[in-house]
Design a protein around this motif. Structure first.
Motif, PDB file in Angstrom:
ATOM      1  N   THR A 172     -10.587  -8.181  10.330  1.00  0.00           N
ATOM      2  CA  THR A 172     -10.070  -7.026   9.599  1.00  0.00           C
ATOM      3  C   THR A 172     -10.679  -5.795  10.263  1.00  0.00           C
ATOM      4  OG1 THR A 172      -9.826  -8.508   7.427  1.00  0.00           O
ATOM      5  CG2 THR A 172      -9.789  -5.998   7.287  1.00  0.00           C
ATOM      6  N   VAL A 173      -9.664  -4.953  10.285  1.00  0.00           N
ATOM      7  CA  VAL A 173     -10.002  -3.425  10.760  1.00  0.00           C
ATOM      8  C   VAL A 173      -9.644  -2.449   9.513  1.00  0.00           C
ATOM      9  CG1 VAL A 173      -9.463  -1.592  12.249  1.00  0.00           C
ATOM     10  CG2 VAL A 173      -9.495  -3.877  13.133  1.00  0.00           C
ATOM     11  N   TYR A 174     -10.668  -1.697   9.505  1.00  0.00           N
ATOM     12  CA  TYR A 174     -10.552  -0.637   8.218  1.00  0.00           C
ATOM     13  C   TYR A 174     -10.092   0.872   8.684  1.00  0.00           C
ATOM     14  CZ  TYR A 174     -12.824  -4.586   5.950  1.00  0.00           C
ATOM     15  OH  TYR A 174     -13.171  -6.043   5.388  1.00  0.00           O
ATOM     16  N   LEU A 175      -9.557   1.510   7.493  1.00  0.00           N
ATOM     17  CA  LEU A 175      -9.643   3.043   7.844  1.00  0.00           C
ATOM     18  C   LEU A 175      -9.994   3.514   6.683  1.00  0.00           C
ATOM     19  CD1 LEU A 175      -8.709   5.241   9.845  1.00  0.00           C
ATOM     20  CD2 LEU A 175      -6.549   5.306   8.829  1.00  0.00           C
ATOM     21  N   GLN A 176     -11.129   4.240   6.760  1.00  0.00           N
ATOM     22  CA  GLN A 176     -11.660   4.909   5.437  1.00  0.00           C
ATOM     23  C   GLN A 176     -11.139   6.417   5.469  1.00  0.00           C
ATOM     24  OE1 GLN A 176     -13.674   3.729   2.611  1.00  0.00           O
ATOM     25  NE2 GLN A 176     -13.094   5.886   2.052  1.00  0.00           N
ATOM     26  N   MET A 177     -10.416   6.733   4.548  1.00  0.00           N
ATOM     27  CA  MET A 177      -9.888   8.046   4.495  1.00  0.00           C
ATOM     28  C   MET A 177     -10.477   8.994   3.292  1.00  0.00           C
ATOM     29  SD  MET A 177      -6.185   7.242   5.232  1.00  0.00           S
ATOM     30  CE  MET A 177      -5.516   6.426   3.779  1.00  0.00           C
ATOM     31  N   SER A 178     -11.002   9.852   3.617  1.00  0.00           N
ATOM     32  CA  SER A 178     -11.605  10.749   2.689  1.00  0.00           C
ATOM     33  C   SER A 178     -11.075  12.318   2.681  1.00  0.00           C
ATOM     34  CB  SER A 178     -13.138  10.797   2.755  1.00  0.00           C
ATOM     35  OG  SER A 178     -13.750   9.656   2.835  1.00  0.00           O
ATOM     36  N   SER A 179     -11.414  13.053   1.516  1.00  0.00           N
ATOM     37  CA  SER A 179     -10.695  14.413   1.571  1.00  0.00           C
ATOM     38  C   SER A 179      -9.291  14.474   1.926  1.00  0.00           C
ATOM     39  CB  SER A 179     -11.500  15.159   2.602  1.00  0.00           C
ATOM     40  OG  SER A 179     -12.912  15.273   2.205  1.00  0.00           O
ATOM     41  N   LEU A 180      -8.459  13.397   1.376  1.00  0.00           N
ATOM     42  CA  LEU A 180      -7.022  13.498   1.873  1.00  0.00           C
ATOM     43  C   LEU A 180      -6.305  14.625   1.493  1.00  0.00           C
ATOM     44  CD1 LEU A 180      -6.647   9.606   0.724  1.00  0.00           C
ATOM     45  CD2 LEU A 180      -5.979  10.769   2.903  1.00  0.00           C
ATOM     46  N   ARG A 181      -5.330  15.190   2.468  1.00  0.00           N
ATOM     47  CA  ARG A 181      -4.205  16.458   2.190  1.00  0.00           C
ATOM     48  C   ARG A 181      -3.051  15.864   2.255  1.00  0.00           C
ATOM     49  NH1 ARG A 181      -7.201  18.885   7.636  1.00  0.00           N
ATOM     50  NH2 ARG A 181      -9.291  19.072   6.888  1.00  0.00           N
ATOM     51  N   PRO A 182      -2.321  16.519   1.626  1.00  0.00           N
ATOM     52  CA  PRO A 182      -0.811  16.099   1.545  1.00  0.00           C
ATOM     53  C   PRO A 182      -0.179  16.015   2.754  1.00  0.00           C
ATOM     54  CG  PRO A 182      -1.137  18.166   0.111  1.00  0.00           C
ATOM     55  CD  PRO A 182      -2.554  17.719   0.732  1.00  0.00           C
TER      56      PRO A 182
ATOM     57  N   GLU B   8      -1.260  -4.797   6.726  1.00  0.00           N
ATOM     58  CA  GLU B   8      -1.883  -3.713   6.372  1.00  0.00           C
ATOM     59  C   GLU B   8      -1.833  -3.824   4.615  1.00  0.00           C
ATOM     60  OE1 GLU B   8       0.500  -2.122   9.923  1.00  0.00           O
ATOM     61  OE2 GLU B   8       0.846  -3.497   7.981  1.00  0.00           O
ATOM     62  N   SER B   9      -2.808  -3.235   4.118  1.00  0.00           N
ATOM     63  CA  SER B   9      -2.827  -3.134   2.659  1.00  0.00           C
ATOM     64  C   SER B   9      -3.864  -1.884   2.075  1.00  0.00           C
ATOM     65  CB  SER B   9      -3.514  -4.132   1.984  1.00  0.00           C
ATOM     66  OG  SER B   9      -4.861  -4.793   2.628  1.00  0.00           O
ATOM     67  N   GLY B  10      -3.980  -1.506   1.075  1.00  0.00           N
ATOM     68  CA  GLY B  10      -4.680  -0.511   0.685  1.00  0.00           C
ATOM     69  C   GLY B  10      -3.973   0.764   0.577  1.00  0.00           C
ATOM     70  N   GLY B  11      -2.928   1.071   0.739  1.00  0.00           N
ATOM     71  CA  GLY B  11      -2.100   2.523   0.537  1.00  0.00           C
ATOM     72  C   GLY B  11      -1.802   2.551  -0.721  1.00  0.00           C
ATOM     73  N   GLY B  12      -1.214   3.751  -1.285  1.00  0.00           N
ATOM     74  CA  GLY B  12      -0.882   4.290  -2.557  1.00  0.00           C
ATOM     75  C   GLY B  12      -0.735   5.483  -2.856  1.00  0.00           C
ATOM     76  N   LEU B  13      -0.525   6.074  -4.048  1.00  0.00           N
ATOM     77  CA  LEU B  13      -0.420   7.520  -4.348  1.00  0.00           C
ATOM     78  C   LEU B  13      -1.677   8.004  -4.658  1.00  0.00           C
ATOM     79  CD1 LEU B  13       1.326   9.838  -5.106  1.00  0.00           C
ATOM     80  CD2 LEU B  13       1.859   8.900  -7.234  1.00  0.00           C
ATOM     81  N   VAL B  14      -2.326   8.883  -4.187  1.00  0.00           N
ATOM     82  CA  VAL B  14      -3.603   9.682  -4.525  1.00  0.00           C
ATOM     83  C   VAL B  14      -3.537  11.326  -4.813  1.00  0.00           C
ATOM     84  CG1 VAL B  14      -4.887   7.883  -3.708  1.00  0.00           C
ATOM     85  CG2 VAL B  14      -4.235   9.996  -2.097  1.00  0.00           C
ATOM     86  N   GLN B  15      -4.424  11.804  -5.069  1.00  0.00           N
ATOM     87  CA  GLN B  15      -4.132  13.384  -5.378  1.00  0.00           C
ATOM     88  C   GLN B  15      -5.120  13.973  -4.081  1.00  0.00           C
ATOM     89  OE1 GLN B  15      -5.723  14.421  -9.041  1.00  0.00           O
ATOM     90  NE2 GLN B  15      -3.622  14.324 -10.052  1.00  0.00           N
ATOM     91  N   ALA B  16      -4.751  15.170  -3.736  1.00  0.00           N
ATOM     92  CA  ALA B  16      -5.465  15.763  -2.674  1.00  0.00           C
ATOM     93  C   ALA B  16      -6.942  15.548  -2.902  1.00  0.00           C
ATOM     94  CB  ALA B  16      -5.161  17.211  -2.625  1.00  0.00           C
ATOM     95  N   GLY B  17      -7.767  15.301  -1.904  1.00  0.00           N
ATOM     96  CA  GLY B  17      -9.245  15.439  -2.065  1.00  0.00           C
ATOM     97  C   GLY B  17      -9.712  14.021  -2.296  1.00  0.00           C
ATOM     98  N   ASP B  18      -8.804  12.995  -2.695  1.00  0.00           N
ATOM     99  CA  ASP B  18      -9.241  11.526  -2.941  1.00  0.00           C
ATOM    100  C   ASP B  18      -9.430  10.881  -1.838  1.00  0.00           C
ATOM    101  OD1 ASP B  18      -7.124  11.164  -5.811  1.00  0.00           O
ATOM    102  OD2 ASP B  18      -8.822  12.025  -5.783  1.00  0.00           O
ATOM    103  N   SER B  19      -9.987   9.742  -1.972  1.00  0.00           N
ATOM    104  CA  SER B  19     -10.091   8.679  -0.692  1.00  0.00           C
ATOM    105  C   SER B  19      -9.531   7.338  -0.883  1.00  0.00           C
ATOM    106  CB  SER B  19     -11.665   8.577  -0.709  1.00  0.00           C
ATOM    107  OG  SER B  19     -12.339   9.644  -0.509  1.00  0.00           O
ATOM    108  N   LEU B  20      -9.224   6.696   0.183  1.00  0.00           N
ATOM    109  CA  LEU B  20      -8.593   5.458   0.282  1.00  0.00           C
ATOM    110  C   LEU B  20      -9.303   4.671   1.347  1.00  0.00           C
ATOM    111  CD1 LEU B  20      -4.644   6.055  -0.035  1.00  0.00           C
ATOM    112  CD2 LEU B  20      -6.170   4.690  -1.749  1.00  0.00           C
ATOM    113  N   ARG B  21      -9.176   3.264   1.346  1.00  0.00           N
ATOM    114  CA  ARG B  21      -9.557   2.691   2.334  1.00  0.00           C
ATOM    115  C   ARG B  21      -8.310   1.538   3.013  1.00  0.00           C
ATOM    116  NH1 ARG B  21     -14.225  -1.774   3.179  1.00  0.00           N
ATOM    117  NH2 ARG B  21     -12.987  -2.907   1.809  1.00  0.00           N
ATOM    118  N   LEU B  22      -7.882   1.658   4.017  1.00  0.00           N
ATOM    119  CA  LEU B  22      -6.642   0.831   4.365  1.00  0.00           C
ATOM    120  C   LEU B  22      -7.360  -0.383   5.246  1.00  0.00           C
ATOM    121  CD1 LEU B  22      -4.171   3.255   5.765  1.00  0.00           C
ATOM    122  CD2 LEU B  22      -4.509   2.791   3.578  1.00  0.00           C
ATOM    123  N   SER B  23      -6.885  -1.517   4.877  1.00  0.00           N
ATOM    124  CA  SER B  23      -7.394  -2.563   5.864  1.00  0.00           C
ATOM    125  C   SER B  23      -6.136  -3.286   6.520  1.00  0.00           C
ATOM    126  CB  SER B  23      -7.777  -3.759   4.733  1.00  0.00           C
ATOM    127  OG  SER B  23      -8.747  -3.420   3.908  1.00  0.00           O
TER     128      SER B  23
END
Length: 115
Positions: free
Chosen positions: A77-87, A6-21
C-alpha cells in the motif's frame, strides 16, 4: 499485472486532513516508481507526489509542506497524507505505478474540499 485500488477520499472542509490509500494486488517491493496524480474538472491530470526511481520523493510545488507520500511494502500500500486542505485541492486522485515497462492506474477517489 498490477491492480490498484484507491480509497480514503471524501468531502472535507478547508484546513482538514485526509489520508488516501492505494492498495496493490501484488507486492510493491520491487516497484520503485509509484505515485499520486489528480485531475480537477476541466484540467489536465497532474502529478501530486511520487516515489522516484532513485528512492526519493517528488512533490508538486502547490502541495509541498502539506502532503506526504509514504509506503508500506508489507501491506502493498502507498499512502498520501493530506493536511491543510484547500478548495483548489478538489479533484479525483489517482494512484499510478510503473512496473514491467507498463503504467498502471487505479480508478480514482474523489476529494472535495469546501471553503
Amino acid at each position: 499485472q498490477v491492480q490498484l485500488v484507491e480509497s480514503g477520499g471524501g468531502l472535507v472542509q478547508a484546513g482538514d486532513s485526509l489520508r488516501l490509500s492505494c492498495a496493490a494486488s501484488r507486492s510493491i517491493f520491487s516497484i520503485n516508481v509509484m505515485g499520486w496524480y489528480r485531475q480537477a474538472p476541466g484540467k489536465q491530470r497532474e502529478l501530486v507526489a511520487s516515489f522516484t526511481n532513485g528512492g526519493g520523493t517528488n512533490y508538486v510545488d502547490s502541495v509541498k509542506g502539506r502532503f506526504t507520500i509514504s509506503r508500506d511494502n508489507a501491506k502493498n500500500t502507498v499512502y498520501l497524507q493530506m493536511s491543510s486542505l484547500r478548495p483548489e485541492d478538489t479533484a479525483v486522485y489517482y494512484c499510478r505505478a510503473f512496473a514491467n515497462s507498463r503504467i498502471y492506474w487505479g480508478q480514482g477517489t474523489q476529494v472535495t474540499v469546501s471553503s
